[in-house]
Write a protein that holds these residues in place. Sequence first.
Motif, PDB file in Angstrom:
ATOM      1  N   LEU A  48       3.476 -14.959  35.174  1.00 47.77           N
ATOM      2  CA  LEU A  48       4.776 -15.530  34.813  1.00 47.77           C
ATOM      3  C   LEU A  48       5.903 -14.534  35.100  1.00 47.77           C
ATOM      4  CD1 LEU A  48       3.907 -17.202  31.388  1.00 47.77           C
ATOM      5  CD2 LEU A  48       4.332 -18.358  33.569  1.00 47.77           C
ATOM      6  N   TYR A  49       5.631 -13.244  34.902  1.00 50.70           N
ATOM      7  CA  TYR A  49       6.629 -12.193  35.116  1.00 50.70           C
ATOM      8  C   TYR A  49       6.599 -11.618  36.532  1.00 50.70           C
ATOM      9  CZ  TYR A  49       6.918 -12.211  30.030  1.00 50.70           C
ATOM     10  OH  TYR A  49       7.082 -12.585  28.727  1.00 50.70           O
ATOM     11  N   LEU A  50       5.482 -11.814  37.241  1.00 53.25           N
ATOM     12  CA  LEU A  50       5.295 -11.138  38.535  1.00 53.25           C
ATOM     13  C   LEU A  50       5.381 -12.047  39.756  1.00 53.25           C
ATOM     14  CD1 LEU A  50       2.420  -8.681  37.564  1.00 53.25           C
ATOM     15  CD2 LEU A  50       4.866  -8.186  37.802  1.00 53.25           C
ATOM     16  N   ASN A  51       5.449 -13.354  39.569  1.00 47.50           N
ATOM     17  CA  ASN A  51       5.521 -14.254  40.709  1.00 47.50           C
ATOM     18  C   ASN A  51       6.733 -13.897  41.570  1.00 47.50           C
ATOM     19  OD1 ASN A  51       5.112 -16.370  42.473  1.00 47.50           O
ATOM     20  ND2 ASN A  51       5.940 -17.915  41.099  1.00 47.50           N
ATOM     21  N   GLY A  52       6.508 -13.634  42.835  1.00 47.33           N
ATOM     22  CA  GLY A  52       7.577 -13.262  43.762  1.00 47.33           C
ATOM     23  C   GLY A  52       7.770 -11.760  43.906  1.00 47.33           C
ATOM     24  N   THR A  53       6.997 -10.976  43.162  1.00 45.95           N
ATOM     25  CA  THR A  53       7.127  -9.515  43.206  1.00 45.95           C
ATOM     26  C   THR A  53       6.519  -8.958  44.485  1.00 45.95           C
ATOM     27  OG1 THR A  53       7.114  -9.331  40.806  1.00 45.95           O
ATOM     28  CG2 THR A  53       6.455  -7.367  42.038  1.00 45.95           C
ATOM     29  N   ASN A  54       7.185  -7.976  45.058  1.00 44.40           N
ATOM     30  CA  ASN A  54       6.676  -7.248  46.214  1.00 44.40           C
ATOM     31  C   ASN A  54       6.260  -5.859  45.747  1.00 44.40           C
ATOM     32  OD1 ASN A  54       7.262  -5.133  48.482  1.00 44.40           O
ATOM     33  ND2 ASN A  54       6.860  -7.046  49.519  1.00 44.40           N
ATOM     34  N   VAL A  55       5.013  -5.485  46.047  1.00 45.21           N
ATOM     35  CA  VAL A  55       4.509  -4.155  45.707  1.00 45.21           C
ATOM     36  C   VAL A  55       4.494  -3.329  46.986  1.00 45.21           C
ATOM     37  CG1 VAL A  55       2.601  -2.837  44.725  1.00 45.21           C
ATOM     38  CG2 VAL A  55       3.070  -5.150  43.878  1.00 45.21           C
ATOM     39  N   ASP A  56       5.190  -2.204  46.958  1.00 44.63           N
ATOM     40  CA  ASP A  56       5.283  -1.322  48.115  1.00 44.63           C
ATOM     41  C   ASP A  56       4.776   0.059  47.717  1.00 44.63           C
ATOM     42  OD1 ASP A  56       5.867  -0.484  50.689  1.00 44.63           O
ATOM     43  OD2 ASP A  56       8.043  -0.485  50.430  1.00 44.63           O
ATOM     44  N   PHE A  57       4.626   0.928  48.692  1.00 40.70           N
ATOM     45  CA  PHE A  57       4.222   2.307  48.425  1.00 40.70           C
ATOM     46  C   PHE A  57       5.176   3.240  49.149  1.00 40.70           C
ATOM     47  CE2 PHE A  57       1.924   6.245  49.191  1.00 40.70           C
ATOM     48  CZ  PHE A  57       1.456   6.526  47.914  1.00 40.70           C
ATOM     49  N   LYS A  58       5.705   4.207  48.403  1.00 43.13           N
ATOM     50  CA  LYS A  58       6.650   5.180  48.979  1.00 43.13           C
ATOM     51  C   LYS A  58       6.033   6.572  48.903  1.00 43.13           C
ATOM     52  CE  LYS A  58      10.072   2.217  49.424  1.00 43.13           C
ATOM     53  NZ  LYS A  58      10.470   1.700  50.682  1.00 43.13           N
ATOM     54  N   ASP A  59       6.168   7.307  49.973  1.00 46.12           N
ATOM     55  CA  ASP A  59       5.718   8.698  50.024  1.00 46.12           C
ATOM     56  C   ASP A  59       6.904   9.513  50.510  1.00 46.12           C
ATOM     57  OD1 ASP A  59       4.351  11.061  50.124  1.00 46.12           O
ATOM     58  OD2 ASP A  59       2.834  10.394  51.561  1.00 46.12           O
ATOM     59  N   GLU A  60       7.722   9.956  49.566  1.00 45.03           N
ATOM     60  CA  GLU A  60       8.962  10.632  49.899  1.00 45.03           C
ATOM     61  C   GLU A  60       9.026  11.988  49.213  1.00 45.03           C
ATOM     62  OE1 GLU A  60      11.743   7.720  48.528  1.00 45.03           O
ATOM     63  OE2 GLU A  60      11.514   6.474  50.318  1.00 45.03           O
ATOM     64  N   VAL A  61      10.008  12.779  49.593  1.00 43.98           N
ATOM     65  CA  VAL A  61      10.199  14.112  49.022  1.00 43.98           C
ATOM     66  C   VAL A  61      10.359  14.033  47.501  1.00 43.98           C
ATOM     67  CG1 VAL A  61      11.717  16.128  48.983  1.00 43.98           C
ATOM     68  CG2 VAL A  61      11.227  14.975  51.148  1.00 43.98           C
ATOM     69  N   MET A  62      11.090  13.042  47.023  1.00 45.00           N
ATOM     70  CA  MET A  62      11.368  12.918  45.592  1.00 45.00           C
ATOM     71  C   MET A  62      10.191  12.341  44.796  1.00 45.00           C
ATOM     72  SD  MET A  62      14.271  14.231  45.184  1.00 45.00           S
ATOM     73  CE  MET A  62      14.751  13.726  43.558  1.00 45.00           C
ATOM     74  N   GLY A  63       9.198  11.842  45.465  1.00 40.93           N
ATOM     75  CA  GLY A  63       8.058  11.298  44.738  1.00 40.93           C
ATOM     76  C   GLY A  63       7.193  10.412  45.602  1.00 40.93           C
ATOM     77  N   ARG A  64       6.012  10.143  45.061  1.00 33.71           N
ATOM     78  CA  ARG A  64       5.016   9.362  45.776  1.00 33.71           C
ATOM     79  C   ARG A  64       4.446   8.351  44.806  1.00 33.71           C
ATOM     80  NH1 ARG A  64      -0.514   9.739  47.417  1.00 33.71           N
ATOM     81  NH2 ARG A  64      -0.594   9.543  49.683  1.00 33.71           N
ATOM     82  N   GLY A  65       4.417   7.074  45.190  1.00 31.44           N
ATOM     83  CA  GLY A  65       3.828   6.089  44.298  1.00 31.44           C
ATOM     84  C   GLY A  65       4.165   4.662  44.683  1.00 31.44           C
ATOM     85  N   PHE A  66       3.629   3.764  43.896  1.00 34.30           N
ATOM     86  CA  PHE A  66       3.845   2.343  44.124  1.00 34.30           C
ATOM     87  C   PHE A  66       5.189   1.929  43.535  1.00 34.30           C
ATOM     88  CE2 PHE A  66      -0.700   2.830  44.544  1.00 34.30           C
ATOM     89  CZ  PHE A  66      -0.949   2.090  45.679  1.00 34.30           C
ATOM     90  N   VAL A  67       5.872   1.026  44.238  1.00 33.72           N
ATOM     91  CA  VAL A  67       7.191   0.557  43.843  1.00 33.72           C
ATOM     92  C   VAL A  67       7.119  -0.961  43.710  1.00 33.72           C
ATOM     93  CG1 VAL A  67       9.615   0.427  44.531  1.00 33.72           C
ATOM     94  CG2 VAL A  67       8.267   2.443  45.136  1.00 33.72           C
ATOM     95  N   PHE A  68       7.673  -1.473  42.617  1.00 34.38           N
ATOM     96  CA  PHE A  68       7.679  -2.906  42.350  1.00 34.38           C
ATOM     97  C   PHE A  68       9.084  -3.449  42.552  1.00 34.38           C
ATOM     98  CE2 PHE A  68       4.192  -1.090  40.095  1.00 34.38           C
ATOM     99  CZ  PHE A  68       3.190  -2.034  40.150  1.00 34.38           C
ATOM    100  N   ASN A  69       9.230  -4.425  43.445  1.00 35.10           N
ATOM    101  CA  ASN A  69      10.495  -5.128  43.639  1.00 35.10           C
ATOM    102  C   ASN A  69      10.310  -6.508  43.029  1.00 35.10           C
ATOM    103  OD1 ASN A  69      11.772  -3.032  45.225  1.00 35.10           O
ATOM    104  ND2 ASN A  69      10.293  -3.564  46.810  1.00 35.10           N
TER     105      ASN A  69
END
Length: 110
Positions: free
Chosen positions: A73-94
Motif C-alpha cells: 500500500l505504501y510502496l506501489n510505484g516505488t523505484n529502488v536504485d543503488f548509488k555508489d558515490e563519494v558521500m555514501g553507498r547504498g540503496f535509494v528509494f524513490n
Amino acid sequence: MGIELSETAAREIKTIIEQQELDAENVRLRVGVKGGGCSGFSYLLDLTEQFRDTDETFEQHGVKIVCDPKSYLYLNGTNVDFKDEVMGRGFVFNNPNATSSCGCGSSFSA
C-alpha cells in the motif's frame, strides 16, 4: 505499477546473492516497510527464500521481488536504485507515496 528495481540495484542484489552463496533460483528480494525511523516508516530490504501466497510478486532485471500486502500500500510505484558515490553507498528509494522523508532517505511518512 508495482515496485521497480533499477538495473544498477539489480546488479548489486545479484552480487550480494553471489557473495553470500545463496540459491539464486529460489532467493527473493523482500521489499517492505515497518513502523519507526525518524519520519514514521522505515524501508526494509531482505533476501529470503520464504514468501506467502498473499505477497505481491514481481521480477525486474532477473531479480524476483516480493512485498507483503500492507507494505505494498505504501510502496506501489516505488523505484529502488543503488548509488555508489563519494558521500555514501547504498540503496535509494524513490517513493511517490511518501509525503516527506528524512535526510538519510531510509525512512518516510505517508
